[in-house]
Design an enzyme around this catalytic site. Structure first.
Site, PDB file in Angstrom:
ATOM      1  N   TYR A  72      28.852   6.374  91.957  1.00 57.34           N
ATOM      2  CA  TYR A  72      29.937   7.214  91.581  1.00 57.34           C
ATOM      3  C   TYR A  72      29.541   7.853  90.403  1.00 57.34           C
ATOM      4  O   TYR A  72      29.975   9.298  90.314  1.00 57.34           O
ATOM      5  CB  TYR A  72      31.130   6.213  91.146  1.00 57.34           C
ATOM      6  CG  TYR A  72      32.254   6.906  90.641  1.00 57.34           C
ATOM      7  CD1 TYR A  72      33.152   7.623  91.152  1.00 57.34           C
ATOM      8  CD2 TYR A  72      32.255   6.813  89.160  1.00 57.34           C
ATOM      9  CE1 TYR A  72      34.133   8.269  90.789  1.00 57.34           C
ATOM     10  CE2 TYR A  72      33.381   7.515  88.414  1.00 57.34           C
ATOM     11  CZ  TYR A  72      34.246   8.232  89.280  1.00 57.34           C
ATOM     12  OH  TYR A  72      35.334   8.858  88.784  1.00 57.34           O
TER      13      TYR A  72
ATOM     14  N   PHE B 232      22.136  22.727  73.826  1.00 55.91           N
ATOM     15  CA  PHE B 232      23.318  22.587  75.042  1.00 55.91           C
ATOM     16  C   PHE B 232      23.018  21.003  75.429  1.00 55.91           C
ATOM     17  O   PHE B 232      24.177  20.383  75.541  1.00 55.91           O
ATOM     18  CB  PHE B 232      23.044  23.498  76.070  1.00 55.91           C
ATOM     19  CG  PHE B 232      24.159  23.467  77.197  1.00 55.91           C
ATOM     20  CD1 PHE B 232      25.298  23.836  77.136  1.00 55.91           C
ATOM     21  CD2 PHE B 232      23.492  22.459  78.471  1.00 55.91           C
ATOM     22  CE1 PHE B 232      26.119  23.888  78.382  1.00 55.91           C
ATOM     23  CE2 PHE B 232      24.291  22.384  79.415  1.00 55.91           C
ATOM     24  CZ  PHE B 232      25.638  23.101  79.462  1.00 55.91           C
TER      25      PHE B 232
ATOM     26  N   ARG C 283      43.605   3.693  86.386  1.00 55.37           N
ATOM     27  CA  ARG C 283      42.414   4.078  86.984  1.00 55.37           C
ATOM     28  C   ARG C 283      41.552   3.007  86.547  1.00 55.37           C
ATOM     29  O   ARG C 283      41.449   2.387  85.543  1.00 55.37           O
ATOM     30  CB  ARG C 283      41.937   5.392  86.395  1.00 55.37           C
ATOM     31  CG  ARG C 283      42.966   6.503  86.806  1.00 55.37           C
ATOM     32  CD  ARG C 283      41.806   7.923  86.368  1.00 55.37           C
ATOM     33  NE  ARG C 283      41.736   8.029  84.873  1.00 55.37           N
ATOM     34  CZ  ARG C 283      42.320   8.453  84.201  1.00 55.37           C
ATOM     35  NH1 ARG C 283      43.346   9.230  84.483  1.00 55.37           N
ATOM     36  NH2 ARG C 283      42.224   8.755  82.780  1.00 55.37           N
TER      37      ARG C 283
ATOM     38  N   ARG D 121      34.094   3.722  76.897  1.00 53.68           N
ATOM     39  CA  ARG D 121      34.930   4.072  75.801  1.00 53.68           C
ATOM     40  C   ARG D 121      36.623   4.231  76.269  1.00 53.68           C
ATOM     41  O   ARG D 121      37.207   3.954  75.566  1.00 53.68           O
ATOM     42  CB  ARG D 121      34.605   5.496  75.222  1.00 53.68           C
ATOM     43  CG  ARG D 121      35.349   5.853  74.004  1.00 53.68           C
ATOM     44  CD  ARG D 121      35.211   7.387  73.523  1.00 53.68           C
ATOM     45  NE  ARG D 121      35.802   8.122  74.884  1.00 53.68           N
ATOM     46  CZ  ARG D 121      35.336   9.287  75.138  1.00 53.68           C
ATOM     47  NH1 ARG D 121      34.563   9.954  74.167  1.00 53.68           N
ATOM     48  NH2 ARG D 121      35.620  10.182  76.277  1.00 53.68           N
TER      49      ARG D 121
END
Length: 418
Positions: free
Chosen positions: A172, A289, A229, A219
């Site tokens: 997932y 980044f 969910r 978290r």
């Protein structure tokens, strides 16, 4: 005054918050001139700022044409994600849309006007996004289209399927985040700002995404529970509770924390791959980044480890801490030092009775070995007593000013939290 007490305990946070507010953020996240862009790209960057100001900041700091490719990549995936999240779309409509979404990139008129999601503008004005997609070099188009196709298929697979095994948890996370890491890595190499190996080594790129996604899932336990969910793998939580929601019950808090620690230990196994990946990067804007979200993630896991608050409310790193991480994480040695610091914090919190304690110690040992390549650890900070006194005085004089830092600045420092 509680805010002031927190700052007094972390003078480097105050110093870096001031540097950040006074323009220091431009060193890691410089902005581009909107007047230099065509009308379509200006619109795309406006949508980027509206859907995620934090990601907009780091994307706009990328060099050359890569920033436009990543901007469009983000918006295309945001549109795909908006379809997946929209519970008003029936499955018989949603599944084909997810499967075929990559083909809409080449259909100039395609748009979707029925979404009720907050980011629906990226679907309603998809013709502008797809036009700018088709204006990209073919090498960028091929990467974005391929990742979009694979992600759409993966999202459809998990629409009615819960995450049971740890293997499915990895699967997932691969679909929703690992593929993003792989796609970004291929874009970095396609831009020639990075070597071909960065885009070719999909295992390392996948780990970059999995580390961030698992951190968010860990978290966000309580928030996800409140919204119905479930992303924690059943294989793990079922050893600690009959239902995942039971972990939030006060009488189950000890078992809940043990489950939490096991999942954090699982996530930490990606850190060696993260360090290897970052060590290959050559371009400064690409390094920033990639590195900033990763150091935010390790700091977040340290804050969550063995912490009952994960099941009671929100656990977040301090704003000043986040700014300090952003301004420090500009080279591989600094990142290794940051990783070392936070895994040491976790190590110090490992309960001797925790079922995962041996595994946690083992993975921390492997991270230590990578973070200390040539000798003793050198601290990232060297603050003299005089500096500390001045910093505390500065805190006392400016704490009220800092408490009014703009919302936009706060969103800059949350790049690793979303």
């Amino acid at each position: 005054m509680e805010l002031l007490k927190k700052w007094l305990g972390h003078p480097e946070d105050i110093y870096n918050l001031l540097r950040f507010k006074m323009g220091g953020y431009r060193a890691v996240m410089p902005r581009i001139d909107p007047d230099s862009l065509g009308g379509g790209l200006r619109t795309c960057y406006r949508y980027l700022n509206q859907t995620s100001r934090s990601f907009a900041a780091v994307i706009q700091a990328l060099d050359g044409e890569l920033r436009h490719a990543v901007c469009i990549f983000y918006l295309v995936l945001r549109a795909l994600d908006t379809i997946e999240d929209d519970m008003t779309i029936s499955l018989d409509v949603k599944v084909p849309m997810l499967h075929e979404f990559h083909s809409y990139l080449y259909q100039p008129e395609w748009k979707y006007m029925e979404s009720k999601e907050k980011d629906r503008q990226v679907l309603e004005d998809f013709p502008t996004i797809s036009m700018e997609f088709r204006n990209l070099s073919k090498v960028y188009q091929d990467v974005i289209s391929d990742i979009c196709h694979k992600m759409g298929i993966g999202m459809a697979e998990f629409l009615e399927k819960k995450v049971d095994s740890q293997h499915e948890w990895d699967k997932y996370c691969h679909y929703v985040a690992g593929l993003v890491g792989i796609g970004l890595s291929r874009l970095f190499s396609a831009s020639e700002l990075e070597d071909p190996i960065v885009g070719q080594d999909t295992e390392l790129a996948n780990s970059m995404g999995l580390f961030l996604q698992k951190t968010n899932i860990i978290r966000d336990y309580l928030e996800d529970q409140l919204e119905g969910r479930e992303f924690w793998p059943r294989e793990v939580w079922s050893r600690y509770a009959k239902k995942l929601s039971d972990l939030a019950k006060p009488e189950n808090i000890d078992m809940a924390v043990q489950c939490l620690n096991e999942l954090i230990t699982n996530a930490l196994h990606h850190v060696p791959d993260v360090l290897t990946y970052l060590s290959r990067l050559k371009n400064q804007s690409v390094f920033n980044f990639c590195a900033i979200p990763q150091v935010m993630a390790i700091a977040t896991l340290s804050a969550c480890y063995n912490n009952k608050q994960v099941f009671r409310g929100v656990v977040k790193i301090r704003k000043g801490q986040a700014v300090t991480l952003m301004m420090d994480a500009t080279n591989i040695q600094a990142v290794k030092a940051i990783m070392y610091q936070y895994v040491e914090e976790i190590y110090q919190k490992i309960p001797s009775t925790d079922p995962s304690s041996n595994k946690t110690q083992q993975v921390i040992a492997s991270i230590r070995a990578m973070s200390l390549p040539g000798g003793p650890m050198v601290s990232r900070h060297h603050y003299s007593p005089i500096y500390l006194s001045c910093a505390m005085l500065l805190a006392a004089l400016s704490w009220q000013y800092l408490s009014t830092i703009s919302k936009a600045t706060e969103e800059y420092v949350q790049a690793g939290e979303n």
